[in-house]
Motif scaffolding. Structure first.
Motif, short mmCIF file in Angstrom:
data_model
loop_
_atom_site.label_atom_id
_atom_site.label_comp_id
_atom_site.label_asym_id
_atom_site.label_seq_id
_atom_site.Cartn_x
_atom_site.Cartn_y
_atom_site.Cartn_z
N THR A 5 101.79 46.75 43.74
CA THR A 5 101.48 47.53 42.54
C THR A 5 100.04 47.35 42.13
O THR A 5 99.34 48.31 41.83
CB THR A 5 102.41 47.13 41.38
OG1 THR A 5 103.76 47.34 41.79
CG2 THR A 5 102.12 47.94 40.14
N LEU A 6 99.56 46.10 42.16
CA LEU A 6 98.19 45.82 41.79
C LEU A 6 97.23 46.51 42.75
O LEU A 6 96.26 47.12 42.33
CB LEU A 6 97.95 44.31 41.75
CG LEU A 6 96.60 43.85 41.22
CD1 LEU A 6 96.39 44.37 39.80
CD2 LEU A 6 96.51 42.36 41.25
N LEU A 7 97.51 46.46 44.05
CA LEU A 7 96.66 47.13 45.03
C LEU A 7 96.67 48.63 44.83
O LEU A 7 95.66 49.29 44.99
CB LEU A 7 97.09 46.78 46.45
CG LEU A 7 96.77 45.36 46.90
CD1 LEU A 7 97.36 45.10 48.28
CD2 LEU A 7 95.29 45.10 46.89
N ALA A 8 97.81 49.16 44.44
CA ALA A 8 97.90 50.60 44.21
C ALA A 8 97.00 51.05 43.08
O ALA A 8 96.42 52.12 43.15
CB ALA A 8 99.34 51.00 43.92
N ILE A 9 96.84 50.23 42.05
CA ILE A 9 96.01 50.65 40.92
C ILE A 9 94.56 50.23 41.06
O ILE A 9 93.69 50.88 40.55
CB ILE A 9 96.57 50.14 39.58
CG1 ILE A 9 96.62 48.64 39.54
CG2 ILE A 9 97.89 50.78 39.28
CD1 ILE A 9 97.01 48.09 38.21
N VAL A 10 94.29 49.16 41.82
CA VAL A 10 92.92 48.68 41.96
C VAL A 10 92.26 49.28 43.18
O VAL A 10 91.10 49.64 43.17
CB VAL A 10 92.88 47.14 42.02
CG1 VAL A 10 91.49 46.64 42.31
CG2 VAL A 10 93.38 46.56 40.71
N GLY A 11 92.99 49.41 44.28
CA GLY A 11 92.39 49.82 45.53
C GLY A 11 92.45 51.30 45.83
O GLY A 11 91.66 51.80 46.59
N ALA A 27 95.36 39.68 36.01
CA ALA A 27 94.51 40.66 35.35
C ALA A 27 93.12 40.65 36.00
O ALA A 27 92.65 39.60 36.46
CB ALA A 27 94.40 40.35 33.86
N THR A 28 92.49 41.82 36.03
CA THR A 28 91.13 41.94 36.57
C THR A 28 90.24 42.58 35.50
O THR A 28 90.72 42.91 34.41
CB THR A 28 91.12 42.83 37.83
OG1 THR A 28 91.37 44.20 37.44
CG2 THR A 28 92.14 42.37 38.86
N VAL A 51 92.27 50.87 34.21
CA VAL A 51 91.51 52.06 34.59
C VAL A 51 90.71 51.75 35.84
O VAL A 51 89.97 50.77 35.90
CB VAL A 51 90.56 52.50 33.44
CG1 VAL A 51 89.67 53.65 33.90
CG2 VAL A 51 91.36 52.90 32.21
N ASN A 52 90.88 52.60 36.86
CA ASN A 52 90.12 52.51 38.11
C ASN A 52 89.72 53.92 38.51
O ASN A 52 90.52 54.65 39.07
CB ASN A 52 90.95 51.84 39.20
CG ASN A 52 90.15 51.63 40.47
OD1 ASN A 52 88.94 51.51 40.44
ND2 ASN A 52 90.85 51.61 41.60
N GLY A 53 88.48 54.31 38.15
CA GLY A 53 88.05 55.69 38.40
C GLY A 53 88.86 56.62 37.53
O GLY A 53 88.89 56.48 36.31
#
Length: 147
Positions: A5-11, A27-28, A51-53
């Motif tokens: 899930t984290l990779l899906a939103i960050v990467g 958290a990042t 938010v990522n882009g």
């Protein structure tokens, strides 16, 4: 699952869905959280928007402040974009060990650059003796997409 899930939103900026279950998290700098709220001295609760882009999602975090296992629930939480509800989700009741942290992730969605997004949620925590406590309408900070 939490890492996926984290990779899906960050990467990756495409939409991803999240489980209605509590998960471990890290958290990042892409997490934009509101104030911490205390649920009757037994848990600490925070609403965040990631938010990522042009990809975003609502995240609610809880920390157990007691020396015993507690039950937590998140009957509803929302992601707002430009002042309107984008979605409402829930997280199933779960047990949280003493001092442990957990997060519930909403779906990842795309929003237009320049749009402001914000998360809101209500967390319930069950006292060791069985009584429920709650804090309502905790908000994340409002964050601009694509910045």
């Amino acid at each position: 699952m939490a890492m996926a899930t984290l990779l899906a939103i960050v990467g990756m900026p495409q939409a991803a869905s999240a489980s209605p279950g509590w998960q471990q998290y890290t958290a990042t700098s892409k997490w934009h959280c509101g104030d911490y709220y205390v649920v009757d001295q037994i848990a600490v609760f925070q609403a965040c928007v990631v938010v990522n882009g042009n990809a975003t999602q609502a995240v609610i975090t809880v920390r157990n402040n007691t020396s015993t296992t507690i039950q937590i629930g998140l009957p509803s939480f929302n992601l707002y974009g430009a002042g309107s509800s984008v979605y409402m989700e829930h997280c199933n009741d779960s047990w949280l060990s003493p001092g442990a942290n957990a997060a519930c992730f909403g779906a990842t969605v795309s929003r237009a650059c320049g749009t402001y997004v914000q998360a809101r949620g209500t967390v319930y925590a069950r006292y060791p003796e069985g009584r429920w406590g709650y804090i309502s309408n905790a908000w994340s900070v409002s964050t601009k997409m694509c910045t």
